[in-house]
Design a protein around this motif. Sequence first.
Motif, PDB file in Angstrom:
ATOM      1  N   VAL A 150       0.844  -1.204   0.000  1.00  0.00           N
ATOM      2  CA  VAL A 150       0.000   0.000   0.000  1.00  0.00           C
ATOM      3  C   VAL A 150       0.876   1.249   0.000  1.00  0.00           C
ATOM      4  N   ALA A 151       1.893   1.276   0.845  1.00  0.00           N
ATOM      5  CA  ALA A 151       2.785   2.434   0.911  1.00  0.00           C
ATOM      6  C   ALA A 151       3.476   2.673  -0.424  1.00  0.00           C
ATOM      7  N   PHE A 152       3.958   1.605  -1.047  1.00  0.00           N
ATOM      8  CA  PHE A 152       4.668   1.749  -2.319  1.00  0.00           C
ATOM      9  C   PHE A 152       3.732   2.251  -3.411  1.00  0.00           C
ATOM     10  N   ALA A 153       2.523   1.668  -3.497  1.00  0.00           N
ATOM     11  CA  ALA A 153       1.584   2.058  -4.542  1.00  0.00           C
ATOM     12  C   ALA A 153       1.098   3.490  -4.350  1.00  0.00           C
ATOM     13  N   VAL A 154       0.726   3.850  -3.123  1.00  0.00           N
ATOM     14  CA  VAL A 154       0.211   5.194  -2.858  1.00  0.00           C
ATOM     15  C   VAL A 154       1.300   6.242  -3.100  1.00  0.00           C
ATOM     16  N   GLY A 155       2.515   5.982  -2.628  1.00  0.00           N
ATOM     17  CA  GLY A 155       3.605   6.924  -2.860  1.00  0.00           C
ATOM     18  C   GLY A 155       3.884   7.128  -4.335  1.00  0.00           C
ATOM     19  N   GLY A 156       3.870   6.040  -5.110  1.00  0.00           N
ATOM     20  CA  GLY A 156       4.078   6.157  -6.548  1.00  0.00           C
ATOM     21  C   GLY A 156       2.974   6.923  -7.238  1.00  0.00           C
ATOM     22  N   LEU A 157       1.722   6.677  -6.836  1.00  0.00           N
ATOM     23  CA  LEU A 157       0.595   7.389  -7.436  1.00  0.00           C
ATOM     24  C   LEU A 157       0.652   8.877  -7.127  1.00  0.00           C
ATOM     25  N   LEU A 158       0.987   9.226  -5.887  1.00  0.00           N
ATOM     26  CA  LEU A 158       1.081  10.640  -5.526  1.00  0.00           C
ATOM     27  C   LEU A 158       2.193  11.346  -6.298  1.00  0.00           C
ATOM     28  N   ALA A 159       3.317  10.659  -6.493  1.00  0.00           N
ATOM     29  CA  ALA A 159       4.420  11.257  -7.238  1.00  0.00           C
ATOM     30  C   ALA A 159       4.048  11.452  -8.710  1.00  0.00           C
ATOM     31  N   LEU A 160       3.360  10.477  -9.302  1.00  0.00           N
ATOM     32  CA  LEU A 160       2.912  10.624 -10.691  1.00  0.00           C
ATOM     33  C   LEU A 160       1.934  11.787 -10.823  1.00  0.00           C
ATOM     34  N   ALA A 161       0.978  11.859  -9.891  1.00  0.00           N
ATOM     35  CA  ALA A 161       0.015  12.957  -9.930  1.00  0.00           C
ATOM     36  C   ALA A 161       0.718  14.301  -9.784  1.00  0.00           C
ATOM     37  N   ILE A 215      -1.544  12.703   2.732  1.00  0.00           N
ATOM     38  CA  ILE A 215      -0.083  12.600   2.849  1.00  0.00           C
ATOM     39  C   ILE A 215       0.516  13.595   1.869  1.00  0.00           C
ATOM     40  N   GLY A 216       1.109  14.648   2.382  1.00  0.00           N
ATOM     41  CA  GLY A 216       1.610  15.710   1.538  1.00  0.00           C
ATOM     42  C   GLY A 216       3.088  15.599   1.224  1.00  0.00           C
ATOM     43  N   PHE A 217       3.529  16.420   0.281  1.00  0.00           N
ATOM     44  CA  PHE A 217       4.922  16.640  -0.104  1.00  0.00           C
ATOM     45  C   PHE A 217       5.527  15.519  -0.948  1.00  0.00           C
ATOM     46  N   VAL A 218       4.909  14.341  -1.002  1.00  0.00           N
ATOM     47  CA  VAL A 218       5.444  13.287  -1.859  1.00  0.00           C
ATOM     48  C   VAL A 218       5.338  13.714  -3.319  1.00  0.00           C
ATOM     49  N   GLY A 219       4.161  14.202  -3.706  1.00  0.00           N
ATOM     50  CA  GLY A 219       3.967  14.644  -5.079  1.00  0.00           C
ATOM     51  C   GLY A 219       4.670  15.938  -5.417  1.00  0.00           C
ATOM     52  N   LEU A 220       5.161  16.630  -4.428  1.00  0.00           N
ATOM     53  CA  LEU A 220       5.856  17.894  -4.660  1.00  0.00           C
ATOM     54  C   LEU A 220       7.362  17.683  -4.807  1.00  0.00           C
ATOM     55  N   VAL A 221       7.927  16.901  -3.915  1.00  0.00           N
ATOM     56  CA  VAL A 221       9.382  16.762  -3.856  1.00  0.00           C
ATOM     57  C   VAL A 221       9.912  15.730  -4.846  1.00  0.00           C
ATOM     58  N   VAL A 250      11.373  10.542 -16.327  1.00  0.00           N
ATOM     59  CA  VAL A 250      10.904  11.139 -15.078  1.00  0.00           C
ATOM     60  C   VAL A 250       9.728  10.374 -14.491  1.00  0.00           C
ATOM     61  N   LEU A 251       8.775   9.954 -15.321  1.00  0.00           N
ATOM     62  CA  LEU A 251       7.569   9.309 -14.803  1.00  0.00           C
ATOM     63  C   LEU A 251       7.852   7.937 -14.169  1.00  0.00           C
ATOM     64  N   PRO A 252       8.585   7.031 -14.833  1.00  0.00           N
ATOM     65  CA  PRO A 252       8.909   5.766 -14.148  1.00  0.00           C
ATOM     66  C   PRO A 252       9.737   5.982 -12.885  1.00  0.00           C
ATOM     67  N   ALA A 253      10.690   6.919 -12.953  1.00  0.00           N
ATOM     68  CA  ALA A 253      11.506   7.194 -11.772  1.00  0.00           C
ATOM     69  C   ALA A 253      10.658   7.761 -10.638  1.00  0.00           C
ATOM     70  N   SER A 254       9.682   8.616 -10.963  1.00  0.00           N
ATOM     71  CA  SER A 254       8.805   9.179  -9.930  1.00  0.00           C
ATOM     72  C   SER A 254       7.903   8.100  -9.338  1.00  0.00           C
ATOM     73  N   ALA A 255       7.385   7.219 -10.191  1.00  0.00           N
ATOM     74  CA  ALA A 255       6.508   6.153  -9.708  1.00  0.00           C
ATOM     75  C   ALA A 255       7.241   5.249  -8.721  1.00  0.00           C
ATOM     76  N   ILE A 256       8.508   4.975  -8.991  1.00  0.00           N
ATOM     77  CA  ILE A 256       9.300   4.138  -8.082  1.00  0.00           C
ATOM     78  C   ILE A 256       9.810   4.957  -6.905  1.00  0.00           C
ATOM     79  N   GLY A 257      10.315   6.171  -7.192  1.00  0.00           N
ATOM     80  CA  GLY A 257      10.868   7.005  -6.130  1.00  0.00           C
ATOM     81  C   GLY A 257       9.829   7.436  -5.114  1.00  0.00           C
ATOM     82  N   GLY A 258       8.606   7.747  -5.578  1.00  0.00           N
ATOM     83  CA  GLY A 258       7.543   8.102  -4.647  1.00  0.00           C
ATOM     84  C   GLY A 258       7.172   6.946  -3.743  1.00  0.00           C
ATOM     85  N   GLY A 259       7.116   5.747  -4.330  1.00  0.00           N
ATOM     86  CA  GLY A 259       6.857   4.565  -3.507  1.00  0.00           C
ATOM     87  C   GLY A 259       7.941   4.325  -2.488  1.00  0.00           C
ATOM     88  N   LEU A 260       9.194   4.530  -2.896  1.00  0.00           N
ATOM     89  CA  LEU A 260      10.309   4.336  -1.963  1.00  0.00           C
ATOM     90  C   LEU A 260      10.270   5.347  -0.824  1.00  0.00           C
TER      91      LEU A 260
END
Length: 308
Positions: free
Chosen positions: A49-60, A236-242, A258-268
């Motif tokens: 859940v953490a990985f998927a949500v973080g990746g989605l927020l970063a993509l958004a 959960i803020g700042f994931v999609g910003l930073v 950028v998009l694949p890296a954000s999807a993985i980096g946000g999840g991480l």
Amino acid sequence: MLRWGALLLALAACLLLGLAVGQQWMNPLDATGQDAVILWQLRLPRVLVAFAVGGLLALAGAWFQVLLGNPLAEPYVLGVAGSASAGAVTGLMILPESAWAMSLGAFAGAWIGIIAVMLFSRLGASRMLLAGVVLAAFWSAILALLLALLPEQGLFRAFAWMMGDLSHSDVPVPVLLLAWAIALSCGLMLSRSLDKLLLGERHAEALGVNVKQLRTRLLWLASAVTALSVTAAGTIGFVGLVVPHLMRLIFGSLHKAVLPASAIGGGLLLLLADTTARTIIAPAELPVGVLTAIIGVPVFLLLLLRRG
């Protein structure tokens, strides 16, 4: 270079996923009884859940920054977090004993906020951003009113959700992982058009991009991803910003990287923040949204100084 960077990022993701699940991840067949329950029913779903949500927020976040032409844009800048929070508290007030009431209320509230912002989308990106800021203040006032009316026994659950809660997600893990994969695929299909849009609307149109159609698709896609993320894990803020900023510094501005890296980096990032929140003051647990803000603010200020 980009391929090697993406490969290293993916390997780091796998490593952190293993560490977050715990020592038994290395040999899960040895887990029996209570250990097996903790591993398969508690730890692993929360990690996913953490990985998927973080990746989605970063993509958004990456999409909103292109859509609005503003590097400070993120999924919650349009007031989606406030409307979702108001919806979640409303659901808790109506059906306090229902496990799905808060999630359904959050999803409905998120879309109400999205539709409210979309009414201003024809006025241009700058006015839409300004409308989002004003609507965010409006939803905050509504939320304060609802919290004042909420019975005392529901306040703890409401505040926990508002600060980010990955431990009580009512959205099935397969749904989140499928949404992560679909969102990334859609982003990659639009990556060339996004690169052209960075040059400005006139240049993009001259290069054959239907800017109006692209903005509509981006708005719906980013909004749907944000609504699902808020429903699953609270605000959960700042994931999609930073994260998109960091990925652009590492991989450049081309969205196919950028998009694949954000999807993985946000999840991480969210996975690391959640793991830290669970262990830093164990057996107590910090709200993961508070920790992402503590991490995100200094990183973002550092990015501003570097750009300056």
